[in-house]
Design an enzyme around this catalytic site. Structure first.
Site, PDB file in Angstrom:
ATOM      1  N   ARG A  92       4.332  -4.407   9.821  1.00  0.00           N
ATOM      2  CA  ARG A  92       3.173  -4.463   8.926  1.00  0.00           C
ATOM      3  C   ARG A  92       3.394  -5.540   7.871  1.00  0.00           C
ATOM      4  NH1 ARG A  92      -0.266   0.327   5.841  1.00  0.00           N
ATOM      5  NH2 ARG A  92      -2.120  -0.954   5.629  1.00  0.00           N
TER       6      ARG A  92
ATOM      7  N   TYR B 260       6.535  -2.698  -1.085  1.00  0.00           N
ATOM      8  CA  TYR B 260       7.799  -1.979  -0.881  1.00  0.00           C
ATOM      9  C   TYR B 260       8.925  -2.979  -0.632  1.00  0.00           C
ATOM     10  CZ  TYR B 260       4.912   2.231  -0.516  1.00  0.00           C
ATOM     11  OH  TYR B 260       4.040   3.258  -0.778  1.00  0.00           O
TER      12      TYR B 260
ATOM     13  N   HIS C  48       1.020  -1.916  -4.485  1.00  0.00           N
ATOM     14  CA  HIS C  48       0.567  -0.751  -5.255  1.00  0.00           C
ATOM     15  C   HIS C  48       0.355  -1.081  -6.729  1.00  0.00           C
ATOM     16  CE1 HIS C  48       0.474   1.918  -1.970  1.00  0.00           C
ATOM     17  NE2 HIS C  48       1.770   1.932  -1.752  1.00  0.00           N
TER      18      HIS C  48
END
Ligand code: NAP
Ligand code: SF4
Length: 673
Positions: A216, A168, A254
């Protein structure tokens, strides 16, 4: 009985003491897309808090409109939204838990035309190309993160988690591959990590010392041009210095071509990447990905890989994971089998998440708790997933249940699934049902088929038929030729297939059979074998944690898959796992033929046509995986006698039968009795 003292030891994170080391990881459930979204989310999280999980991380909320995952996706940027979040935080606190809001800017993964990134390079998994943020906009985005963090604290969250992994926006800044900026937020390592550090500092300055600040970090990017292990360790140090209380770890982006959480990934596979982060910092570090039992979790803490563990899917599977661990009844945990079928595959296809092994997940307000008003005597015939789920749920509901199974052991088709390389987790599903059936006092009658006489004549109040399916025999000349075998023969090991095999039918079972015939059973159990197969390199210097893929050597067999439909094979496979299966089979040289018409099977092999052209494929075996038919022999006999049995599982609907539908249907049926 195993004890999990380390897992159950409290841990101080910043100014907060967590009661144990088990955390529910963030997962976007899409529950907000249904009616009564806050009530549903509140019930969902409160159930996990009541199950004694030490901390809950919410699904990701974007800090500004261009950072949403998709149009209408979760966004938290206005003070008037605090009231709806308070419904959730109050429910969690009332249940004795703690909850942190995850702030996630989707960056170039945002499925909106106005998506943004550090640079304008499009992600291969998004149809929309991002617009590169200006320097001014980068600073404004930092402020947006701080604004959402302040709102989260106002709404009663115990802190925030800043999502910096999985590819992201923040991860896109840290990796050279996606950051071609020439301002202070790009270029050198210091430039690329500046955005993340500015966010951590701004959030800390805004929320003060008290609320938890979790970051994270991507412990291994698994993309070309991703960070090296050495850079990740140095970055983690900087994150600590910027003011984080705890570092959570993510694995891969991803868009990575390496599976990271599917069942074919060995348990705790990423431990060395996580240890690399742990060794760099002095604040607590949390492990994640493919941790699904207390044993695995405790081993990570015992061996110094991490201080606590994050589990998202295992908490869908069993909200009482932590409580059962504390009570010493870990064998009663309904274990996540890593299938992704009811969680990620549904989320990725714009449906709400639930769980294959626990249909109550995400539907807490639909499934009322409590006992039946009247205790009934119930016969369940068939000990596959549907029969076992029905028996367990009916017994939990207060009924006296007898479960009949024709085979010598329970499990039905689960016994076939667990033989497939990468599906060893199905053993856990079977263990869960067996332990629960025993503890609930369900009477088991195994080893011979139930007759209409014994179930109809024994005074049961309800009879549930869960007798499953029988394989479909396609109408092909030579179908009784000795080289024709069923998937059952192969997966039970009754037939050792020859070197050249044709598979007729390319549904889930056709693919399973291909993997069984070619797969490496060690791969999902042994980290070394898995890393070699998928090109992972954990050396601190390797860029993105990737190695050059070696050639795979000759496959064990030559396998050819066929279907009649003209579309590509595997279209119906799960979105999050189908690509893994197809990639593995491609590597093993499997040929896939669609639009086939089967003509005959004889000594020469399989005769078929494609586009009207005849072909003969010389094979040693033809394995039939052509779907199934409901087995209703007993049901029909009972109906003929005037009984009113109920149907569930494959005996009810065989078309595209899977364990997800079977368990869901059987659980709901049990609640109606
Ligand atoms: P399925 O998914 O319905 O596939 C049956 C296959 O047989 C299709 O490829 C179909 O393709 C072919 N077929 C159907 N009728 C035929 C006929 N008369 N002659 C020749 N071919 C015929 O069933 P399944 O593979 O048995 O799987 C059962 C269920 O379990 C599925 O829902 C599956 O998704 C699930 N499952 C899932 C997984 C997983 O990994 N997620 C694994 C195993 C099973 P054509 O009609 O095009 O020939
Ligand atoms: Fe785990 Fe499968 Fe349930 Fe998802 S659907 S939580 S992967 S068992």
């Amino acid at each position: 009985m195993a004890t999990y003292d380390r897992l159950l030891t409290p841990l101080t994170v910043g100014a907060t003491v967590l009661p144990n080391r088990m955390v529910m990881g963030a997962m976007h459930t899409r529950l907000e897309t249904l009616d009564r979204p806050h009530e549903r989310l509140a019930a969902f999280y409160a159930a996990r808090a009541a199950g004694e999980i030490g901390l809950i991380l919410s699904g990701g909320f974007a800090p500004n409109p261009e950072g949403v995952m998709e149009a209408g996706g979760p966004l938290f940027n206005r003070a008037e939204q605090c009231a709806e979040h308070r419904v959730v935080t109050r429910a969690v606190h009332d249940a004795g838990g703690k909850i942190v809001l995850q702030i996630l800017h989707a960056g170039r993964y945002a499925k909106v035309p106005e998506c943004v990134g550090p640079s304008a390079a499009k992600a291969r998994i998004n149809a929309y190309a991002p617009r590169a943020l200006s320097t001014q906009e980068v600073r404004a985005t930092v402020a947006d993160f701080a604004n959402t963090a302040a709102l989260a604290v106002q709404a009663g969250y115990d802190g925030v988690e800043i999502m910096g992994s999985e590819g992201y926006l923040i991860n896109e800044f840290t990796a050279a591959a996606t950051n071609q900026r020439d301002d202070e937020y790009g270029g050198s390592f210091a430039g690329r990590i500046r955005f993340a550090l500015d966010i951590v500092r701004a959030v800390r300055a805004t929320i003060g010392r008290e609320p938890m600040l979790i970051y994270r970090v991507s412990s291994i990017d698994l993309v070309e041009g991703g960070m090296s292990g050495a850079e990740i360790a140095a970055f983690a140090k900087e994150i600590e210095a910027a003011g984080a209380d705890l570092i959570n770890t993510g694995v891969g982006w991803h868009e990575s071509a390496v599976p990271t959480i599917a069942a074919c990934v060995p348990r705790a596979a990423w431990r060395d990447a996580i240890r690399n982060v742990k060794e760099a910092v002095s604040i607590p570090v949390m492990a994640s990905n493919r941790i699904n039992t207390p044993e695995v979790a405790q081993a990570l803490i015992d061996s110094g890989v991490a201080d606590l563990v994050s589990m998202a899917r295992p908490l869908l599977a069993d909200p009482d994971f932590a409580k059962k661990t504390r009570l010493g009844i870990a064998d009663e945990i309904n274990t996540c089998i890593g299938c992704n079928q009811a969680c990620l595959d549904r989320i990725f296809t714009e449906r709400t998440a639930t769980c294959l092994v626990n249909p109550r997940a995400g539907r807490e307000i639909e499934f009322a708790a409590g006992k039946a008003l009247q205790r009934k005597r119930i016969a369940v015939v068939g000990g596959g997933p549907a029969g076992m789920a029905c028996a367990v749920n009916a017994a939990e509901h207060g009924h006296a249940v007898t479960l009949f199974e024709a085979g010598a052991r329970l499990g039905g088709q689960l016994n076939l699934a667990k033989a497939v390389p990468g599906k060893a987790e199905f053993h856990e599903m079977l263990r869960y049902f067996e332990v629960r059936l025993k503890k609930l006092g369900v009477t088991l009658r195994l080893g011979r088929p139930a007759t209409a006489d014994e179930v109809a004549g024994a005074g049961f109040d309800e009879i549930v038929i869960a007798t499953g399916v029988t394989p479909r025999m396609p109408d092909i000349a030579g179908i009784d030729h000795p080289k024709v075998v069923s998937y059952i023969d192969v997966l039970t090991g009754n037939v050792e297939a020859g070197e050249r095999v044709a598979i007729i039918g390319a549904g889930g079972i056709g693919f399973d059979v291909a993997v069984y015939l070619l797969g490496d059973a060690r791969e999902s159990l042994d980290r070394g074998a898995f890393f070699r197969a998928w090109g992972v390199d954990l050396a601190k210097t390797s860029e993105g944690g990737l190695a050059r893929l070696d050639s795979h050597g000759a496959p064990r067999r030559r396998v050819h898959m066929f279907q009649r439909k003209a579309e590509p094979l595997g279209k119906g496979l799960g979105k999050s796992t189908g690509w893994i299966l197809k990639a593995s089979l491609r590597k093993a040289g499997v040929t896939m033929t669609s639009g086939a018409t089967y003509k005959a099977i004889d000594d020469e092999g399989l005769h078929y046509r494609v586009d009207g052209k005849p072909h003969v494929l010389a094979v040693d075996h033809v394995v039939l995986c052509a779907g199934q038919l409901s087995n209703r022999t007993l049901y029909d006999e009972l109906i003929a006698r005037g009984a009113r049995p109920l149907l569930t599982g494959g005996a009810d609907v065989a078309a595209e039968l899977d364990a997800l539908r079977a368990i869901d249907h059987a659980t709901r049926l049990a609640m109606t009795m």
